[in-house]
Design an enzyme around this catalytic site. Structure first.
Site, mmCIF file in Angstrom:
data_model
loop_
_atom_site.group_PDB
_atom_site.id
_atom_site.type_symbol
_atom_site.label_atom_id
_atom_site.label_comp_id
_atom_site.label_asym_id
_atom_site.label_seq_id
_atom_site.Cartn_x
_atom_site.Cartn_y
_atom_site.Cartn_z
ATOM 1 N N ARG A 26 0.848 -1.192 0.000
ATOM 2 C CA ARG A 26 0.000 0.000 0.000
ATOM 3 C C ARG A 26 0.883 1.242 0.000
ATOM 4 O O ARG A 26 2.086 1.153 0.204
ATOM 5 C CB ARG A 26 -0.967 -0.025 1.195
ATOM 6 C CG ARG A 26 -0.316 -0.445 2.526
ATOM 7 C CD ARG A 26 -0.885 0.284 3.691
ATOM 8 N NE ARG A 26 -0.764 1.704 3.536
ATOM 9 C CZ ARG A 26 0.364 2.391 3.709
ATOM 10 N NH1 ARG A 26 1.473 1.809 4.053
ATOM 11 N NH2 ARG A 26 0.379 3.699 3.521
ATOM 12 N N CYS A 137 -1.315 9.321 8.019
ATOM 13 C CA CYS A 137 -1.222 8.051 7.296
ATOM 14 C C CYS A 137 0.239 7.603 7.230
ATOM 15 O O CYS A 137 1.027 7.912 8.128
ATOM 16 C CB CYS A 137 -1.855 8.169 5.897
ATOM 17 S SG CYS A 137 -2.129 6.569 5.099
ATOM 18 N N ASP A 206 -1.810 10.610 -3.122
ATOM 19 C CA ASP A 206 -2.151 9.511 -4.034
ATOM 20 C C ASP A 206 -2.300 10.025 -5.453
ATOM 21 O O ASP A 206 -1.945 9.342 -6.414
ATOM 22 C CB ASP A 206 -3.428 8.805 -3.578
ATOM 23 C CG ASP A 206 -3.102 7.889 -2.415
ATOM 24 O OD1 ASP A 206 -2.998 8.399 -1.282
ATOM 25 O OD2 ASP A 206 -2.898 6.693 -2.650
ATOM 26 N N LYS A 242 2.559 10.870 -9.607
ATOM 27 C CA LYS A 242 1.228 10.912 -8.963
ATOM 28 C C LYS A 242 0.417 12.100 -9.467
ATOM 29 O O LYS A 242 -0.671 12.372 -8.966
ATOM 30 C CB LYS A 242 1.384 10.949 -7.456
ATOM 31 C CG LYS A 242 2.014 9.678 -6.906
ATOM 32 C CD LYS A 242 2.221 9.788 -5.429
ATOM 33 C CE LYS A 242 3.129 8.703 -4.919
ATOM 34 N NZ LYS A 242 3.800 9.121 -3.693
HETATM 35 O O1 LIG Z 1 -2.764 7.908 1.546
HETATM 36 C C1 LIG Z 1 -1.770 7.227 1.571
HETATM 37 C C2 LIG Z 1 -1.805 5.738 1.647
HETATM 38 O O2 LIG Z 1 -3.115 5.216 1.628
HETATM 39 P P1 LIG Z 1 -3.332 3.622 1.693
HETATM 40 O O3 LIG Z 1 -2.693 3.148 2.966
HETATM 41 O O4 LIG Z 1 -4.810 3.435 1.674
HETATM 42 O O5 LIG Z 1 -2.661 3.036 0.467
HETATM 43 C C3 LIG Z 1 -0.413 7.857 1.440
HETATM 44 O O6 LIG Z 1 -0.365 9.100 2.080
HETATM 45 C C4 LIG Z 1 -0.123 8.082 -0.049
HETATM 46 O O7 LIG Z 1 -0.356 6.882 -0.775
HETATM 47 C C5 LIG Z 1 1.322 8.493 -0.298
HETATM 48 O O8 LIG Z 1 2.192 7.469 0.132
HETATM 49 P P2 LIG Z 1 3.632 7.282 -0.547
HETATM 50 O O9 LIG Z 1 4.366 8.579 -0.340
HETATM 51 O O10 LIG Z 1 4.244 6.126 0.198
HETATM 52 O O11 LIG Z 1 3.426 6.978 -1.985
#
Ligand SMILES: O=C(COP(=O)(O)O)[C@H](O)[C@H](O)COP(=O)(O)O
Length: 331
Positions: A26, A137, A206, A242
Site C-alpha cells: 500500500r 497516514c 495519491d 502521482k
Molecule cells: O494515503 C496514503 C496511503 O493510503 P493507503 O494506505 O490506503 O494506500 C499515502 O499518504 C499516499 O499513498 C502516499 O504514500 P507514498 O508517499 O508512500 O506513496
C-alpha cells in the site's frame, strides 16, 4: 490483435495484484513500483511465441493491475509507462516487445527510488531545527523527508495521526522510531486541538489533479483546514508520477470506498440491517490550502500542477496513445 485465448497469468503476478487489493502492498509509490515489477515478471514468464498474443496478454495483465485500487493515479501512470509503447510501430517481434516491457519496468522502478531520495533532499530544506511536524497516514515520500532532516542533525518531533480505520500511522511511527526520531501518536480527532504545537504539516499524495488539488488519505483535508486556520505551512511530498494527466481533460479522481466492516463489525451490522456505513479511503485538499508540493523536480506551487502534467505527459488531447491505452484497460 489475435483473437486467441489469453494465457493464464503467472502466480507471482496474481499475488502482487492480490496484495495491492488487500493493502498488504500500500501507499501510492509502493503500489506503482509493485505494478511495474508485476509487469516485468509477466513479460519474463510469458511462454508463448506470438508477438501479437504477447501484447494482448500484457494489456490484460495491465488491466488486472489497474483494477486493484482506484484512487492512486501512480498505478495507471506506472502501467501506462511500461506498456503503452507496445502499441508503437516497429515493435514487431516477441523479443523486441518483451525487452521493451522489461527495460521500461526496470527504468520506472529505478526512477521511483531516485525520486524518493530527491524529494527527501528538497523537502529536508523546509524543516528547521526544533520543528514539530504533523504527518498523516503512512507516506514514504513524507517520511523520507523527516528521516533525512533528523539525520542532518535537526532536532524534530513528529506527530503522527493513528489513521483509522487501518492504523497506517503506526507504520509511520515505527519507521521514524527505528531511525531515532521523536514521535507522538494522536487520534485524528485531536488534530485541531494539538495544532497550536505544530510548526508545519507534511503529508503524501495519491493523486495530484491538474488544478493542484491533492487526493490523499481521508482526513488530510481536515488537517489542511486546521493548519490554514492557524496559518501553518502545509506541504505535500510526492513523485511527479502521482500527477494525473486524466484530470487535465476534466476527469474526476475516483475516491475508493472500502468495506463497511473496516469501521463496524459484522455483529453490529447484523443487529441493525438498516445501518449503512460510509468508508471513503481518500479525500481532496484544495490547492489554496497547500503551501508547496515537494517533488523530485523541486518544490512547486500547487497552481503549477497542470504545467508539470503537460511537461511530463503531453496534453492528453494531443497525445492520443495515453487515452487509447486507458480505453483498452476499460474494455
Ligand atoms: O494515503 C496514503 C496511503 O493510503 P493507503 O494506505 O490506503 O494506500 C499515502 O499518504 C499516499 O499513498 C502516499 O504514500 P507514498 O508517499 O508512500 O506513496
Amino acid at each position: 490483435m489475435s483473437q486467441g485465448v489469453v494465457r493464464a497469468f503467472p502466480p507471482e503476478v496474481l499475488e502482487i495484484a492480490r496484495k495491492i487489493r488487500d493493502m498488504e502492498i500500500r501507499g501510492a509509490g509502493r503500489i506503482a513500483k509493485a505494478a511495474a515489477e508485476a509487469l516485468r515478471i509477466a513479460a519474463l514468464k510469458y511462454e508463448g511465441e506470438s508477438c501479437e498474443e504477447f501484447k494482448e496478454y500484457m494489456l490484460k495483465v495491465a488491466e488486472l493491475l489497474v483494477s486493484t485500487r482506484p484512487t492512486a493515479v501512480s498505478l495507471p501512470n506506472a502501467v501506462n509507462y511500461v506498456v503503452s509503447q507496445l502499441k508503437k510501430p516497429g515493435i514487431d517481434s516477441l523479443e523486441k516487445a518483451r525487452s521493451l516491457v522489461v527495460s521500461r519496468a526496470s527504468r520506472f522502478i529505478e526512477y521511483a527510488d531516485q525520486a524518493l531520495s530527491k524529494i527527501s533532499e528538497f523537502g529536508e530544506k523546509v524543516i528547521r531545527d526544533g520543528d514539530t511536524i504533523l504527518t498523516h497516514c503512512n507516506s514514504a515520500a513524507a517520511t523520507g523527508i523527516l528521516v533525512l532532516a533528523h539525520k542532518k542533525g535537526k532536532d524534530i518531533t513528529v506527530y503522527a495521526t493513528e489513521t483509522r480505520p487501518k492504523f497506517q500511522g503506526y507504520i509511520t511511527a515505527e519507521s521514524l522510531l527505528r531511525e531515532g526520531v521523536r514521535v507522538r501518536i494522536i487520534p485524528e480527532s485531536a488534530v485541531r486541538s494539538i495544532m497550536k504545537r505544530i510548526d508545519k504539516v507534511v503529508v503524501g499524495a495519491d493523486t495530484v489533479a491538474a488544478n493542484g488539488a491533492v487526493v490523499n488519505k481521508v482526513g488530510t483535508s481536515l488537517i489542511a483546514l486546521a493548519a490554514r486556520e492557524r496559518g501553518i505551512d502545509f506541504f505535500v511530498a510526492t513523485e511527479t508520477f502521482k500527477f494525473s494527466p486524466f484530470t487535465l481533460i476534466g476527469d474526476i479522481v475516483p475516491i475508493e470506498f472500502r468495506a463497511e466492516t473496516e469501521i463496524v463489525d459484522e455483529e453490529m451490522l447484523a443487529r441493525h440491517p438498516k445501518l449503512r456505513v460510509l468508508n471513503p479511503a481518500f479525500d481532496v485538499t484544495p490547492p489554496d490550502f497547500i503551501t508547496g508540493i515537494i517533488t523530485e523536480i523541486g518544490i512547486i506551487p500547487p497552481q503549477a500542477a497542470s504545467i508539470v502534467i503537460e511537461e511530463m505527459y503531453g496534453h492528453p488531447v494531443m497525445h492520443e496513445s495515453l487515452k487509447a491505452v486507458e480505453e483498452d484497460f476499460a474494455q
